[in-house]
Scaffold this active site. Sequence first.
Site, PDB file in Angstrom:
ATOM      1  N   ARG A   1      15.703  28.660  68.425  1.00 34.63           N
ATOM      2  CA  ARG A   1      16.661  29.261  69.372  1.00 34.63           C
ATOM      3  C   ARG A   1      17.686  29.912  68.724  1.00 34.63           C
ATOM      4  NH1 ARG A   1      14.646  28.635  74.473  1.00 34.63           N
ATOM      5  NH2 ARG A   1      14.481  26.299  74.923  1.00 34.63           N
TER       6      ARG A   1
ATOM      7  N   GLU B   1       6.173  22.375  78.849  1.00 36.53           N
ATOM      8  CA  GLU B   1       5.365  23.415  79.862  1.00 36.53           C
ATOM      9  C   GLU B   1       4.018  23.007  80.068  1.00 36.53           C
ATOM     10  OE1 GLU B   1       4.980  27.511  78.680  1.00 36.53           O
ATOM     11  OE2 GLU B   1       6.948  27.432  77.407  1.00 36.53           O
TER      12      GLU B   1
ATOM     13  N   GLN C   1      15.875  33.312  67.762  1.00 36.28           N
ATOM     14  CA  GLN C   1      15.542  34.010  69.135  1.00 36.28           C
ATOM     15  C   GLN C   1      16.844  34.832  69.583  1.00 36.28           C
ATOM     16  OE1 GLN C   1      13.626  31.913  72.069  1.00 36.28           O
ATOM     17  NE2 GLN C   1      14.183  33.475  73.647  1.00 36.28           N
TER      18      GLN C   1
ATOM     19  N   THR D   1       2.558  26.915  69.015  1.00 36.21           N
ATOM     20  CA  THR D   1       2.523  26.247  70.092  1.00 36.21           C
ATOM     21  C   THR D   1       1.512  25.178  70.428  1.00 36.21           C
ATOM     22  OG1 THR D   1       3.025  28.228  71.257  1.00 36.21           O
ATOM     23  CG2 THR D   1       1.954  26.723  72.644  1.00 36.21           C
TER      24      THR D   1
ATOM     25  N   ASP E   1       2.900  33.860  77.848  1.00 33.36           N
ATOM     26  CA  ASP E   1       3.765  32.779  78.228  1.00 33.36           C
ATOM     27  C   ASP E   1       4.757  33.432  79.519  1.00 33.36           C
ATOM     28  OD1 ASP E   1       4.970  29.999  77.753  1.00 33.36           O
ATOM     29  OD2 ASP E   1       6.515  31.109  76.798  1.00 33.36           O
TER      30      ASP E   1
ATOM     31  N   HIS F   1      15.226  26.387  85.364  1.00 39.12           N
ATOM     32  CA  HIS F   1      15.232  26.827  83.759  1.00 39.12           C
ATOM     33  C   HIS F   1      15.961  27.984  83.620  1.00 39.12           C
ATOM     34  CE1 HIS F   1      14.581  27.139  79.618  1.00 39.12           C
ATOM     35  NE2 HIS F   1      13.891  28.286  79.803  1.00 39.12           N
TER      36      HIS F   1
ATOM     37  N   ARG G   1      24.885  33.987  80.035  1.00 37.92           N
ATOM     38  CA  ARG G   1      25.465  35.405  81.080  1.00 37.92           C
ATOM     39  C   ARG G   1      26.340  34.957  82.000  1.00 37.92           C
ATOM     40  NH1 ARG G   1      19.923  36.438  80.934  1.00 37.92           N
ATOM     41  NH2 ARG G   1      19.618  35.757  83.061  1.00 37.92           N
TER      42      ARG G   1
ATOM     43  N   ASP H   1       5.803  24.713  73.813  1.00 41.54           N
ATOM     44  CA  ASP H   1       6.136  26.222  73.378  1.00 41.54           C
ATOM     45  C   ASP H   1       7.232  25.975  72.310  1.00 41.54           C
ATOM     46  OD1 ASP H   1       5.391  28.773  72.515  1.00 41.54           O
ATOM     47  OD2 ASP H   1       6.421  29.511  74.290  1.00 41.54           O
TER      48      ASP H   1
ATOM     49  N   TYR I   1      15.951  39.083  69.947  1.00 44.00           N
ATOM     50  CA  TYR I   1      15.134  39.016  71.192  1.00 44.00           C
ATOM     51  C   TYR I   1      15.524  40.518  71.721  1.00 44.00           C
ATOM     52  CZ  TYR I   1      18.931  37.966  74.282  1.00 44.00           C
ATOM     53  OH  TYR I   1      20.105  37.795  75.263  1.00 44.00           O
TER      54      TYR I   1
ATOM     55  N   GLU J   1      18.864  22.974  77.425  1.00 46.53           N
ATOM     56  CA  GLU J   1      19.534  22.405  78.695  1.00 46.53           C
ATOM     57  C   GLU J   1      20.024  21.114  78.496  1.00 46.53           C
ATOM     58  OE1 GLU J   1      16.751  24.298  82.164  1.00 46.53           O
ATOM     59  OE2 GLU J   1      15.616  23.854  80.221  1.00 46.53           O
TER      60      GLU J   1
ATOM     61  N   GLU K   1       9.888  23.117  74.423  1.00 42.24           N
ATOM     62  CA  GLU K   1       9.771  23.531  75.830  1.00 42.24           C
ATOM     63  C   GLU K   1       8.842  23.036  76.288  1.00 42.24           C
ATOM     64  OE1 GLU K   1       9.331  27.807  75.820  1.00 42.24           O
ATOM     65  OE2 GLU K   1      11.576  28.174  75.332  1.00 42.24           O
TER      66      GLU K   1
ATOM     67  N   LYS L   1       8.953  32.454  68.330  1.00 43.40           N
ATOM     68  CA  LYS L   1       8.075  31.825  68.879  1.00 43.40           C
ATOM     69  C   LYS L   1       6.508  31.675  68.324  1.00 43.40           C
ATOM     70  CE  LYS L   1       9.862  30.939  72.941  1.00 43.40           C
ATOM     71  NZ  LYS L   1      10.086  29.622  73.545  1.00 43.40           N
TER      72      LYS L   1
END
Length: 433
Positions: free
Chosen positions: A255, A219, A258, A275, A144, A151, A160, A251, A262, A383, A217, A271
Amino acid sequence: MSRVNDLQMTWDASRKSWIESANQPDCDFSLQNLPFGVFSDARDSARRVGVALGEVIVDLAALQAAGLLNLPQAASGEVFSQGSLNAFIALGRDAWRSVRVQLSVLFAHDTPALRDAPVLHERVLVRQDQATLHLPVEIPGYTDFYSSKEHATNVGSMFRDPANALLPNWSEMPIGYNGRASSVVVSGTPVRRPQGQLKLPDQARPVFGPCRKLDFELETGFIIGRGNALGEPVSCATAEDHIFGMVLLNDWSARDIQQWEYVPLGPFNAKTFATTISPWVVTLDALEPFRVAQPPQTPEPLAYLRHDAGPHAFNIVLELQMQVAGAAYAEVIARTNFRHLYWTMAQQLAHHTVSGCNTRVGDLMGSGTISGPTADSFGSLLELTWNGKTPLALAGGTRSFIEDGDTITLAGWCQGAGYRVGFGLCAGRVMPA
């Protein structure tokens, strides 16, 4: 006719099929498309290879048995009687193109060979609504990527520093990670809410329980059609020769799991649980008329990631629908486009193999979440709701993240002049942990 002319014929927007449902301008499965998949039905429970055309599936094994479809002499006669596309894909691009061109001619409105043989129709044609669609390929490996600049910028801004949303390496290479292939499932397969460790802000240690921030997600994915040997990288210039076709891909992402797991090695249980991919694989040949320029890249990539002149993206409309548990209908909550993807499929594959990593027929490469430049084109709930701060108001209730019983459906298509090259649907309903 030359091979080039044969291909150009398959792209002719004016060509119609004697399968009338394929001629509707909003039908995903036009004569110009002819995507490959695997199906079974009540009449024959054996899985076999088919092609979607309008509302029907063309049974390629039956068509070949009837003497109406030819393969290269070196090919096994059993490639269409398999439970996956892998054996057919392994025949190579000349075989893929040959089959697609033969079907384009056979099902054209002015070709009588099968059109005027109604006795054969029952053997060769199966209604899609009377068939079961299966995972189209055996997937040896899954990777992936994280290739949407919009994104990555949104997520970086959220967690951040908005002024430095992208890490320094993001604009230099396609970021990705090796995932797992064991839990890739076909559209329609229910998805069980995962459980795992959750770190709540007011507690010193994690707790164990069901994911509270389940997300999708939006994709796409591409399927490897020709592998490379260990130690022999694939160049950016030849990478598309290694790609059989594309699918839609969701996918699913936990959250909150993760966020805790992560660091330092990336997502794991957040994850691994599922999928989802669409059942029909759309070939790059079918997508060729919709080729468009990719976004400009600054700084210029290193030499091994540089494209030859010309466009290397595709104008694929991508739509996300959400049906809240108990609601009578699904609602479109986002629409974006594949053309926004910063790093192309060829660049992804070139980077994946530049270390000498080998790929195999059937390997799946996910694009990463594809978000556009506007708030209604974001490819995840993370998002769209800005991590739950601005919930969506939907017919069945508000949503910050996915709740049990909700159904997520991806759709995608290229719109031609009076016809579509579409992917069908990629759907999954969330079940309780």
